[in-house]
Design a protein around this motif. Sequence first.
Motif, PDB file in Angstrom:
ATOM      1  N   VAL A   1       0.481  -1.329  -0.084  1.00  0.00           N
ATOM      2  CA  VAL A   1       0.073  -0.139  -0.070  1.00  0.00           C
ATOM      3  C   VAL A   1       0.889   1.361   0.076  1.00  0.00           C
ATOM      4  CG1 VAL A   1      -1.650   1.160   1.138  1.00  0.00           C
ATOM      5  CG2 VAL A   1      -2.023  -1.242   1.050  1.00  0.00           C
ATOM      6  N   GLY A   2       1.936   1.073   0.817  1.00  0.00           N
ATOM      7  CA  GLY A   2       2.615   2.525   0.742  1.00  0.00           C
ATOM      8  C   GLY A   2       3.470   2.572  -0.403  1.00  0.00           C
ATOM      9  N   ALA A   3       3.898   1.630  -1.057  1.00  0.00           N
ATOM     10  CA  ALA A   3       4.633   1.787  -2.462  1.00  0.00           C
ATOM     11  C   ALA A   3       3.447   2.376  -3.547  1.00  0.00           C
ATOM     12  CB  ALA A   3       5.159   0.432  -2.812  1.00  0.00           C
ATOM     13  N   TRP A   4       2.276   1.797  -3.532  1.00  0.00           N
ATOM     14  CA  TRP A   4       1.323   2.402  -4.236  1.00  0.00           C
ATOM     15  C   TRP A   4       1.151   3.868  -4.179  1.00  0.00           C
ATOM     16  CZ3 TRP A   4      -2.275  -2.507  -4.011  1.00  0.00           C
ATOM     17  CH2 TRP A   4      -1.909  -3.423  -5.014  1.00  0.00           C
TER      18      TRP A   4
ATOM     19  N   ALA B   1       8.639  -9.664  14.102  1.00  0.00           N
ATOM     20  CA  ALA B   1       8.289  -8.490  14.476  1.00  0.00           C
ATOM     21  C   ALA B   1       9.417  -7.354  14.992  1.00  0.00           C
ATOM     22  CB  ALA B   1       7.326  -8.289  15.692  1.00  0.00           C
ATOM     23  N   SER B   2      10.586  -7.842  14.512  1.00  0.00           N
ATOM     24  CA  SER B   2      11.609  -7.180  15.056  1.00  0.00           C
ATOM     25  C   SER B   2      12.098  -6.067  14.144  1.00  0.00           C
ATOM     26  CB  SER B   2      12.868  -7.873  15.000  1.00  0.00           C
ATOM     27  OG  SER B   2      13.268  -8.635  13.791  1.00  0.00           O
ATOM     28  N   PRO B   3      12.589  -4.909  14.640  1.00  0.00           N
ATOM     29  CA  PRO B   3      12.813  -3.717  13.567  1.00  0.00           C
ATOM     30  C   PRO B   3      12.918  -3.934  12.624  1.00  0.00           C
ATOM     31  CG  PRO B   3      13.761  -3.415  15.876  1.00  0.00           C
ATOM     32  CD  PRO B   3      13.656  -4.841  16.036  1.00  0.00           C
ATOM     33  N   HIS B   4      14.018  -4.621  12.219  1.00  0.00           N
ATOM     34  CA  HIS B   4      14.356  -4.849  10.620  1.00  0.00           C
ATOM     35  C   HIS B   4      13.820  -6.123   9.893  1.00  0.00           C
ATOM     36  CE1 HIS B   4      17.191  -1.603  11.321  1.00  0.00           C
ATOM     37  NE2 HIS B   4      17.582  -1.605  10.332  1.00  0.00           N
ATOM     38  N   ALA B   5      12.854  -6.700  10.509  1.00  0.00           N
ATOM     39  CA  ALA B   5      12.221  -7.827   9.880  1.00  0.00           C
ATOM     40  C   ALA B   5      11.802  -7.586   8.695  1.00  0.00           C
ATOM     41  CB  ALA B   5      10.920  -8.302  10.954  1.00  0.00           C
TER      42      ALA B   5
ATOM     43  N   THR C   1       3.476  -8.317  20.958  1.00  0.00           N
ATOM     44  CA  THR C   1       3.796  -8.828  19.591  1.00  0.00           C
ATOM     45  C   THR C   1       3.091  -7.815  18.772  1.00  0.00           C
ATOM     46  OG1 THR C   1       4.042 -11.321  20.247  1.00  0.00           O
ATOM     47  CG2 THR C   1       3.648 -10.740  17.648  1.00  0.00           C
ATOM     48  N   ALA C   2       1.835  -7.622  18.736  1.00  0.00           N
ATOM     49  CA  ALA C   2       1.064  -6.678  17.951  1.00  0.00           C
ATOM     50  C   ALA C   2       1.767  -5.234  17.927  1.00  0.00           C
ATOM     51  CB  ALA C   2      -0.514  -6.490  18.292  1.00  0.00           C
ATOM     52  N   GLY C   3       2.006  -4.631  19.000  1.00  0.00           N
ATOM     53  CA  GLY C   3       2.589  -3.429  19.318  1.00  0.00           C
ATOM     54  C   GLY C   3       4.071  -3.319  18.398  1.00  0.00           C
ATOM     55  N   LEU C   4       4.985  -4.531  18.513  1.00  0.00           N
ATOM     56  CA  LEU C   4       6.182  -4.493  17.985  1.00  0.00           C
ATOM     57  C   LEU C   4       6.008  -4.684  16.692  1.00  0.00           C
ATOM     58  CD1 LEU C   4       8.270  -6.828  20.381  1.00  0.00           C
ATOM     59  CD2 LEU C   4       8.432  -4.320  20.174  1.00  0.00           C
ATOM     60  N   ALA C   5       5.008  -5.426  16.094  1.00  0.00           N
ATOM     61  CA  ALA C   5       4.845  -5.710  14.689  1.00  0.00           C
ATOM     62  C   ALA C   5       4.325  -4.322  14.053  1.00  0.00           C
ATOM     63  CB  ALA C   5       3.626  -6.561  14.506  1.00  0.00           C
TER      64      ALA C   5
ATOM     65  N   GLY D   1       5.928   0.322  10.497  1.00  0.00           N
ATOM     66  CA  GLY D   1       6.467   1.671  10.065  1.00  0.00           C
ATOM     67  C   GLY D   1       7.766   1.821   9.972  1.00  0.00           C
ATOM     68  N   TYR D   2       8.620   1.204  10.369  1.00  0.00           N
ATOM     69  CA  TYR D   2       9.823   1.605  10.450  1.00  0.00           C
ATOM     70  C   TYR D   2      10.265   0.865   8.920  1.00  0.00           C
ATOM     71  CZ  TYR D   2      15.076   1.879  11.128  1.00  0.00           C
ATOM     72  OH  TYR D   2      16.305   2.182  11.221  1.00  0.00           O
ATOM     73  N   GLY D   3       9.840  -0.298   8.756  1.00  0.00           N
ATOM     74  CA  GLY D   3       9.962  -0.651   7.434  1.00  0.00           C
ATOM     75  C   GLY D   3       9.653   0.119   6.159  1.00  0.00           C
ATOM     76  N   LEU D   4       8.655   0.674   6.331  1.00  0.00           N
ATOM     77  CA  LEU D   4       7.899   1.659   5.368  1.00  0.00           C
ATOM     78  C   LEU D   4       8.999   2.951   5.217  1.00  0.00           C
ATOM     79  CD1 LEU D   4       4.125   2.452   5.861  1.00  0.00           C
ATOM     80  CD2 LEU D   4       5.713   1.447   3.901  1.00  0.00           C
ATOM     81  N   TYR D   5       9.492   3.227   6.249  1.00  0.00           N
ATOM     82  CA  TYR D   5      10.642   4.514   6.180  1.00  0.00           C
ATOM     83  C   TYR D   5      11.800   3.892   5.489  1.00  0.00           C
ATOM     84  CZ  TYR D   5      14.453   6.976   8.280  1.00  0.00           C
ATOM     85  OH  TYR D   5      15.540   8.207   8.382  1.00  0.00           O
ATOM     86  N   LEU D   6      12.244   2.819   6.023  1.00  0.00           N
ATOM     87  CA  LEU D   6      13.735   2.461   5.304  1.00  0.00           C
ATOM     88  C   LEU D   6      13.448   2.308   3.775  1.00  0.00           C
ATOM     89  CD1 LEU D   6      14.661  -0.469   7.745  1.00  0.00           C
ATOM     90  CD2 LEU D   6      15.888   1.897   7.583  1.00  0.00           C
TER      91      LEU D   6
END
Length: 402
Positions: free
Chosen positions: A64-67, A167-171, A380-384, A389-394
Amino acid sequence: MPEALLVGMGVRTQRGKTGFMTATGSTSVSVRPQELRTGRVPAALVALGVFAAVRAGGALVLTVGAWWAGRSPVRVLGHSWDSVWYLGIAVHGYGRTQMWAGSGLVQSDYAFFPLYPLLVRLAGATPWAGLLVAWTAAAVAAVGVYRVGELVLGPRVGVLLVALWAASPHAVVLTLAYTEPLLAALAAWALYAVLRGRWLWAAGLAVLAGLTRPTGIAVAAAVSAIALHALLVRRSRAPEVWAAALLAPAGWAAYVLAVGIRTGDPAGYFTVQRRWGSRFDFGSYTTGTVWRVLTGGHVPLATVVTVAVLAAAGLLAVLLLLDRMPPALLVYTAVLLLITYGGAGYFESKPRFLLPAFPLLLPVAAAMARARPRSAVVVTAGLAGLSYGYGLYLLLIARVPL
């Protein structure tokens, strides 16, 4: 993660349920037969389902972010940064060099190990093929991570370990056409084989891990170290233990030697890495960057998060050691940390290098297993969500190599 699934597993995670024993002079893990029968197959499927759900959510958010940004989701997921190099090797083979006049970097595709590009080539040599290989490897890795967690601390911890890893930051890297999913799969199952005393399986997987990434040497180090301990301390005479000790580093060593032959330089692979800007400087570069962040230097968000991840990894490593985890997990994790902390260049990529270091999450998974299932779901849901969000940023905002 449905709460009922965690409750239904009904397996307590006290350390007294798991013990270590010596078999044929090797270190392996024994679990009571009753525990092995208690929902073993369903628990593994639960772990895989949790992983698939978390990472599918991440892929959907990225799509969705890419679109929204006017970019092709397939190109973002399957043709970004190093994925371009892997696909180039899959299509054309080795031999590409890119020079950057401004920085003086000379980037050769010999920096990339061959197993993943070979699998991509066999799958069709397209961005979709790269994603197919990576996603399949990620699923295999999730089951392997679960098996290690289950063997050491029980099924419930195994499931939570997979959830935390997904759900890790760089997953987000587990969703890309990158080599980390493949390395994690080979590492998890190699460590599982070592813990069960299956030396030939461990050696074979270590060889493949050594052909996947430079950090694949961590798998070989773990297998060889435990095999040598069995030979020298436990006085094992089993031929398969000797084979594991000697063969585990063969994949990594073979590729490094092959690059040396192709370049006409015995240290050719390390020269290639140095021209990329990557070298081992015993942590000088890492320390300098961390100091710049701590003293208020102007750095991107990705750099700040990298410092936080490195600090958290160090703390978790201490907890892993204090918990007296199996030596194979300690050696594997220690080598990954050494390479990550001691390497110079591409600072923001360091958390990605630690993504296969899933044993670091065992202390957290064990703590979560003692909490209420609802708390584990919320965490788990919070970390995910943060990971999405961080994946979108990267991938869509940050201007740093991933």
